[in-house]
Design a protein around this motif. Sequence first.
Motif, mmCIF file in Angstrom:
data_model
loop_
_atom_site.group_PDB
_atom_site.id
_atom_site.type_symbol
_atom_site.label_atom_id
_atom_site.label_comp_id
_atom_site.label_asym_id
_atom_site.label_seq_id
_atom_site.Cartn_x
_atom_site.Cartn_y
_atom_site.Cartn_z
ATOM 1 N N HIS A 1 24.406 23.623 -39.631
ATOM 2 C CA HIS A 1 25.167 24.181 -40.738
ATOM 3 C C HIS A 1 25.215 23.256 -41.938
ATOM 4 O O HIS A 1 25.816 23.604 -42.959
ATOM 5 C CB HIS A 1 26.567 24.539 -40.285
ATOM 6 C CG HIS A 1 26.607 25.721 -39.358
ATOM 7 N ND1 HIS A 1 25.496 26.292 -38.795
ATOM 8 C CD2 HIS A 1 27.641 26.434 -38.869
ATOM 9 C CE1 HIS A 1 25.826 27.300 -38.033
ATOM 10 N NE2 HIS A 1 27.142 27.392 -38.034
ATOM 11 N N GLY A 2 24.637 22.065 -41.823
ATOM 12 C CA GLY A 2 24.582 21.143 -42.943
ATOM 13 C C GLY A 2 25.926 20.606 -43.373
ATOM 14 O O GLY A 2 26.114 20.272 -44.537
ATOM 15 N N GLN B 1 24.570 19.766 -37.619
ATOM 16 C CA GLN B 1 23.275 19.632 -38.258
ATOM 17 C C GLN B 1 22.742 20.991 -38.726
ATOM 18 O O GLN B 1 22.206 21.104 -39.821
ATOM 19 C CB GLN B 1 22.271 19.007 -37.295
ATOM 20 C CG GLN B 1 20.900 18.802 -37.906
ATOM 21 C CD GLN B 1 19.907 18.205 -36.933
ATOM 22 O OE1 GLN B 1 20.209 18.025 -35.756
ATOM 23 N NE2 GLN B 1 18.735 17.887 -37.416
ATOM 24 N N LEU C 1 27.455 17.793 -42.573
ATOM 25 C CA LEU C 1 27.498 16.353 -42.836
ATOM 26 C C LEU C 1 26.513 15.900 -43.916
ATOM 27 O O LEU C 1 26.383 14.701 -44.146
ATOM 28 C CB LEU C 1 27.216 15.580 -41.538
ATOM 29 C CG LEU C 1 28.233 15.793 -40.435
ATOM 30 C CD1 LEU C 1 27.831 15.044 -39.189
ATOM 31 C CD2 LEU C 1 29.611 15.362 -40.893
ATOM 32 N N LYS C 2 25.861 16.816 -44.578
ATOM 33 C CA LYS C 2 24.904 16.449 -45.632
ATOM 34 C C LYS C 2 25.605 15.995 -46.870
ATOM 35 O O LYS C 2 26.587 16.371 -47.299
ATOM 36 C CB LYS C 2 23.974 17.596 -45.956
ATOM 37 C CG LYS C 2 22.726 17.564 -45.138
ATOM 38 C CD LYS C 2 21.735 18.524 -45.702
ATOM 39 C CE LYS C 2 20.414 18.279 -45.006
ATOM 40 N NZ LYS C 2 19.411 19.192 -45.414
#
Length: 57
Positions: free
Chosen positions: A53-54, A51, A56-57
Amino acid sequence: MENIFNQYKWPILIGTAGFILAILFLTVGFLQTMLILILTIAGSVLGFYLQAHGILK
């Protein structure tokens, strides 16, 4: 009731966690309980990392 929970939030949460931990020790044993705790902590750390490090965005 909400005021009481806000005043004693941490003792209630830690007490509940201790109760669950005691039930796990009594039902599945020490080593299995330790494995459950280690895998839960590892999953939480991995989730926070992904979350932050982004990934899964």
